[in-house]
Design a protein around this motif. Structure first.
Motif, PDB file in Angstrom:
ATOM      1  N   PRO A 125      -7.188   6.626  14.952  1.00  0.00           N
ATOM      2  CA  PRO A 125      -8.106   5.503  14.696  1.00  0.00           C
ATOM      3  C   PRO A 125      -7.559   4.602  13.595  1.00  0.00           C
ATOM      4  O   PRO A 125      -6.884   5.061  12.668  1.00  0.00           O
ATOM      5  CB  PRO A 125      -9.400   6.199  14.250  1.00  0.00           C
ATOM      6  CG  PRO A 125      -9.325   7.559  14.860  1.00  0.00           C
ATOM      7  CD  PRO A 125      -7.865   7.926  14.854  1.00  0.00           C
ATOM      8  N   GLY A 126      -7.858   3.313  13.673  1.00  0.00           N
ATOM      9  CA  GLY A 126      -7.286   2.331  12.766  1.00  0.00           C
ATOM     10  C   GLY A 126      -7.641   2.522  11.316  1.00  0.00           C
ATOM     11  O   GLY A 126      -6.928   2.043  10.426  1.00  0.00           O
ATOM     12  N   ASP A 127      -8.742   3.201  11.030  1.00  0.00           N
ATOM     13  CA  ASP A 127      -9.148   3.385   9.639  1.00  0.00           C
ATOM     14  C   ASP A 127      -8.779   4.755   9.109  1.00  0.00           C
ATOM     15  O   ASP A 127      -9.310   5.207   8.104  1.00  0.00           O
ATOM     16  CB  ASP A 127     -10.657   3.169   9.489  1.00  0.00           C
ATOM     17  CG  ASP A 127     -11.468   4.138  10.357  1.00  0.00           C
ATOM     18  OD1 ASP A 127     -10.853   4.901  11.134  1.00  0.00           O
ATOM     19  OD2 ASP A 127     -12.709   4.119  10.250  1.00  0.00           O
ATOM     20  N   ALA A 128      -7.830   5.417   9.784  1.00  0.00           N
ATOM     21  CA  ALA A 128      -7.565   6.809   9.457  1.00  0.00           C
ATOM     22  C   ALA A 128      -6.527   7.013   8.362  1.00  0.00           C
ATOM     23  O   ALA A 128      -6.422   8.090   7.814  1.00  0.00           O
ATOM     24  CB  ALA A 128      -7.104   7.571  10.712  1.00  0.00           C
ATOM     25  N   GLY A 129      -5.765   6.003   8.028  1.00  0.00           N
ATOM     26  CA  GLY A 129      -4.664   6.307   7.128  1.00  0.00           C
ATOM     27  C   GLY A 129      -4.219   5.169   6.247  1.00  0.00           C
ATOM     28  O   GLY A 129      -4.861   4.136   6.107  1.00  0.00           O
ATOM     29  N   GLN A 130      -3.053   5.391   5.655  1.00  0.00           N
ATOM     30  CA  GLN A 130      -2.490   4.476   4.667  1.00  0.00           C
ATOM     31  C   GLN A 130      -2.143   3.123   5.281  1.00  0.00           C
ATOM     32  O   GLN A 130      -2.280   2.090   4.636  1.00  0.00           O
ATOM     33  CB  GLN A 130      -1.252   5.140   4.078  1.00  0.00           C
ATOM     34  CG  GLN A 130      -0.505   4.314   3.061  1.00  0.00           C
ATOM     35  CD  GLN A 130       0.643   5.095   2.466  1.00  0.00           C
ATOM     36  OE1 GLN A 130       0.447   6.107   1.808  1.00  0.00           O
ATOM     37  NE2 GLN A 130       1.864   4.642   2.719  1.00  0.00           N
ATOM     38  N   SER A 131      -1.706   3.112   6.547  1.00  0.00           N
ATOM     39  CA  SER A 131      -1.296   1.854   7.175  1.00  0.00           C
ATOM     40  C   SER A 131      -2.442   0.845   7.222  1.00  0.00           C
ATOM     41  O   SER A 131      -2.242  -0.355   7.028  1.00  0.00           O
ATOM     42  CB  SER A 131      -0.780   2.116   8.595  1.00  0.00           C
ATOM     43  OG  SER A 131       0.376   2.916   8.558  1.00  0.00           O
ATOM     44  N   ASP A 132      -3.651   1.344   7.475  1.00  0.00           N
ATOM     45  CA  ASP A 132      -4.803   0.445   7.523  1.00  0.00           C
ATOM     46  C   ASP A 132      -5.100  -0.136   6.155  1.00  0.00           C
ATOM     47  O   ASP A 132      -5.454  -1.310   6.019  1.00  0.00           O
ATOM     48  CB  ASP A 132      -6.020   1.205   8.056  1.00  0.00           C
ATOM     49  CG  ASP A 132      -7.250   0.320   8.167  1.00  0.00           C
ATOM     50  OD1 ASP A 132      -7.244  -0.596   9.001  1.00  0.00           O
ATOM     51  OD2 ASP A 132      -8.202   0.529   7.396  1.00  0.00           O
ATOM     52  N   VAL A 133      -4.941   0.670   5.115  1.00  0.00           N
ATOM     53  CA  VAL A 133      -5.160   0.181   3.750  1.00  0.00           C
ATOM     54  C   VAL A 133      -4.143  -0.900   3.419  1.00  0.00           C
ATOM     55  O   VAL A 133      -4.486  -1.960   2.882  1.00  0.00           O
ATOM     56  CB  VAL A 133      -5.075   1.345   2.739  1.00  0.00           C
ATOM     57  CG1 VAL A 133      -5.128   0.814   1.308  1.00  0.00           C
ATOM     58  CG2 VAL A 133      -6.203   2.334   2.974  1.00  0.00           C
ATOM     59  N   LEU A 134      -2.886  -0.673   3.756  1.00  0.00           N
ATOM     60  CA  LEU A 134      -1.850  -1.660   3.477  1.00  0.00           C
ATOM     61  C   LEU A 134      -2.111  -2.961   4.233  1.00  0.00           C
ATOM     62  O   LEU A 134      -1.961  -4.053   3.685  1.00  0.00           O
ATOM     63  CB  LEU A 134      -0.471  -1.099   3.852  1.00  0.00           C
ATOM     64  CG  LEU A 134       0.009   0.099   3.029  1.00  0.00           C
ATOM     65  CD1 LEU A 134       1.344   0.598   3.566  1.00  0.00           C
ATOM     66  CD2 LEU A 134       0.114  -0.236   1.560  1.00  0.00           C
TER      67      LEU A 134
END
Length: 198
Positions: free
Chosen positions: A78-87
C-alpha cells in the motif's frame, strides 16, 4: 519549500545514500537517480538504485512497487506503508508538513554535518505527530532556492539514513506526452521474478 514544489510539474535528480546503525552493521552506501511527476493532484515518483545493487522503487500514491534485482523479487505494498511515501510527500508539496509533523530546530550534530556539505543549507527537524511505523524523526535541509538537498532519517532502532540530492533538473518532462511519461513510471520485472503483495 512546499510552495516551491507545488510550482513544479516534475524534477529529476541524482542521489547518494548512506545508512548506519547498530542493526545495519557497518555503514552501507548507495547511489542512483530519481524522478518525480506531479499532475492533477497525483504524484508519481521513481527511485533507481544503481549501487550497492540494482533496485527500482515506484510510488503512485496508491501503492509502492519495490524491485530487488539480487533477490529476484518485487514487493507491492500500500502507498502509505513505507519510507517512499514519506519522501514523496516532502517533494510533492501536496500536504502541509505541519499537519503530519511537529517542526523543531535541528539537532546540532546533524546540522553541523549538513553544514559541511554546504554552509548555505537551512534545516529543520520533523517529528511525526502520530506514531509512524518506520520513522522516529526526519531532518530536512533545503538550499536558498527552497529545494531539498539533504534528508536525514532516523528509525526506531537508531538506524540513520542520509540521502544527499544533487544534479537537480527542474521540469524535465514538460515537453513529453502523457504516454511517454507513464512509461517512465512503469516497470516490468524480468521473467522469473517473485511477486509479493502485502
Amino acid at each position: 519549500m512546499q510552495k516551491r514544489y507545488q510550482e513544479l510539474t516534475s524534477f529529476s535528480f541524482t542521489f547518494g545514500q548512506q545508512t548506519s546503525g547498530q542493526l545495519s552493521g557497518r555503514p552501507k552506501t548507495g547511489n542512483g537517480s530519481g524522478i518525480l511527476y506531479h499532475h492533477d493532484s497525483q504524484t508519481l515518483m521513481r527511485w533507481n538504485y544503481e549501487r550497492p545493487e540494482r533496485q527500482v522503487i515506484i510510488s503512485n500514491g496508491e501503492e509502492v512497487s519495490m524491485y530487488f534485482e539480487n533477490l529476484q523479487q518485487m514487493i507491492i505494498a500500500p502507498g502509505d506503508a513505507g519510507q517512499s511515501d514519506v519522501l514523496a510527500s516532502f517533494f510533492s508539496g501536496d500536504k502541509a508538513l505541519d499537519e503530519s509533523f511537529l517542526m523543531v530546530d535541528p539537532d546540532p550534530e546533524i546540522a553541523a554535518a549538513a553544514e559541511e556539505l554546504s554552509p548555505s543549507l537551512h534545516g529543520a527537524q520533523l517529528l511525526p505527530r502520530q506514531p509512524h511505523a518506520q520513522l522516529r524523526s526526519v531532518h530536512l535541509f533545503i538550499d536558498d532556492e527552497s529545494l531539498i538537498r539533504r534528508i536525514d532519517l532516523m528509525d526506531h532502532f537508531d538506524t540513520r539514513t542520509v540521502i544527499d540530492i544533487d544534479s537537480l533538473i527542474i521540469n524535465p518532462l514538460d515537453d513529453m506526452d502523457n504516454t511517454a511519461i507513464l512509461e517512465i513510471f512503469s516497470f516490468v520485472p524480468p521473467p522469473g521474478t517473485e511477486i509479493i503483495r502485502q
